[in-house]
Motif scaffolding. Structure first.
Motif, mmCIF file in Angstrom:
data_model
loop_
_atom_site.group_PDB
_atom_site.id
_atom_site.type_symbol
_atom_site.label_atom_id
_atom_site.label_comp_id
_atom_site.label_asym_id
_atom_site.label_seq_id
_atom_site.Cartn_x
_atom_site.Cartn_y
_atom_site.Cartn_z
ATOM 1 N N ARG A 32 0.858 -1.182 0.000
ATOM 2 C CA ARG A 32 0.000 0.000 0.000
ATOM 3 C C ARG A 32 0.894 1.231 0.000
ATOM 4 O O ARG A 32 1.965 1.222 0.624
ATOM 5 N N SER A 33 0.464 2.280 -0.649
ATOM 6 C CA SER A 33 1.214 3.530 -0.609
ATOM 7 C C SER A 33 0.964 4.203 0.739
ATOM 8 O O SER A 33 0.150 3.731 1.532
ATOM 9 N N GLU A 34 1.658 5.320 0.968
ATOM 10 C CA GLU A 34 1.476 6.017 2.245
ATOM 11 C C GLU A 34 0.023 6.440 2.445
ATOM 12 O O GLU A 34 -0.495 6.432 3.549
#
Lengths: 184, 184
Positions: A32-34
């Motif tokens: 997952r991205s930030e």
DNA sequence: ACTAAACCGTGAAGCGGTAGACGGGTCAAG
DNA sequence: CTTGACCCGTCTACCGCTTCACGGTTTAGT
């Protein structure tokens, strides 16, 4: 790393479908991205390819999950089961077809020539310039190259089992006779 | 006067189905007993017979409602639409069939030479003396006489949906009058 | 720095037709 | 009057997504 909609476009699926696969634990993005965006790796991509393929074959999400979890275990049997089910579905649909045809005929007297029959097929080949001899050659070739497909094809033209067998036998002898060399 | 489960048994349907038909306003019992039980009359029975028949043909509840509300109006077109849809469904299922067969073949290692592909087919026709021009004529005839069967046939040779559509379009224009262009 | 568009997340509801659970009514025999 | 078998009506869940709503994030352009 792909984001969800990119992946969807790449595979011709909708974003919703991928969300659903995630929710069902069938294809969970490996990162997952930030901001919490789903990020799919190359490996995810491969997995999705397999999933899409199985779905195209009509397997349920549940079945696909089972196969991917333990491929060596029951893949074959699941596929066979599905193959049988597809056969039944086709049979059922053909029944619907003829029922509909009957309903329409009752209404309008005429029937549409949507399916192929023997006469139509022969007429088509003749229109393309094939004569009796050519057709004989053609049957022989068909029988030699793919006997089973030949049989299925004859049945698909509405030819009865018995007659189909006769035609095939004739085709075989034609081929045997031509083996000695009999150029045109 | 029949009660719901009697009627269900009589028609080989489930109680739930009849409940659903009532809920959807497709078949509302013409009376209720003192205890609130649904009571179906002879006329309801006839109506159910029609409904069951249409359902067997694969029409949706919505379509059946429309037909029963105004039979003279659009029955024919609904049936035709369904007939076309059934054809497509069969085609789709056949695609599933061959996909499954391919998957099973990959698994069991062997490739059976039983099925027909484009190259083999073309080779057979050529062996029988057909040239490019004849094949073009043949496609055009096929398209004219039975477009749907033509499509199904192309797919059965392992030709992709896109390419099949292209071939069919070319066949149509060939029929329309233009000649020349490239053969198979 | 600001805005608009295009993306993203989550959550929930909906589709058709069927199946099942739930609680309550009905009808026989005892 | 009770027991049990069976029926009833109503409500909910299921498949494989899709659509909607709402709000946060990123990107491009100014």
């Amino acid at each position: 790393m792909y984001r969800i909609s990119q992946l969807a476009k790449r595979f011709g699926l909708s974003r919703s479908t991928l969300l659903y696969y995630d929710q069902e634990g069938l294809l969970c993005p490996s990162a997952r991205s930030e901001a919490g965006y789903r990020l799919y790796s190359e490996r995810d991509l491969d997995r999705l390819a397999a999933i899409a393929s199985f779905r195209k074959a009509g397997l349920s999400v549940e079945e696909i999950r089972a196969i991917l979890a333990a491929p060596e275990k029951g893949e074959q049997s699941v596929l066979k089961r599905r193959l049988a089910a597809v056969g039944e579905e086709i049979t059922a649909l053909k029944a619907q077809q003829s029922l509909l045809a009957r309903m329409l005929r009752v209404q309008s007297g005429e029937a549409l020539p949507e399916s192929m029959d023997k006469a139509t097929w022969v007429a088509m080949l003749r229109a393309a310039g094939m004569d009796d001899r050519a057709m004989e050659t053609w049957h022989a070739e068909f029988e030699r190259r793919a006997p089973q497909a030949h049989h299925a094809f004859l049945l698909s033209l509405g030819i009865a089992e018995q007659e189909a067998l006769t035609i095939r036998r004739l085709s075989q002898s034609a081929w045997a006779g031509a083996e000695g060399g009999d150029p045109d």
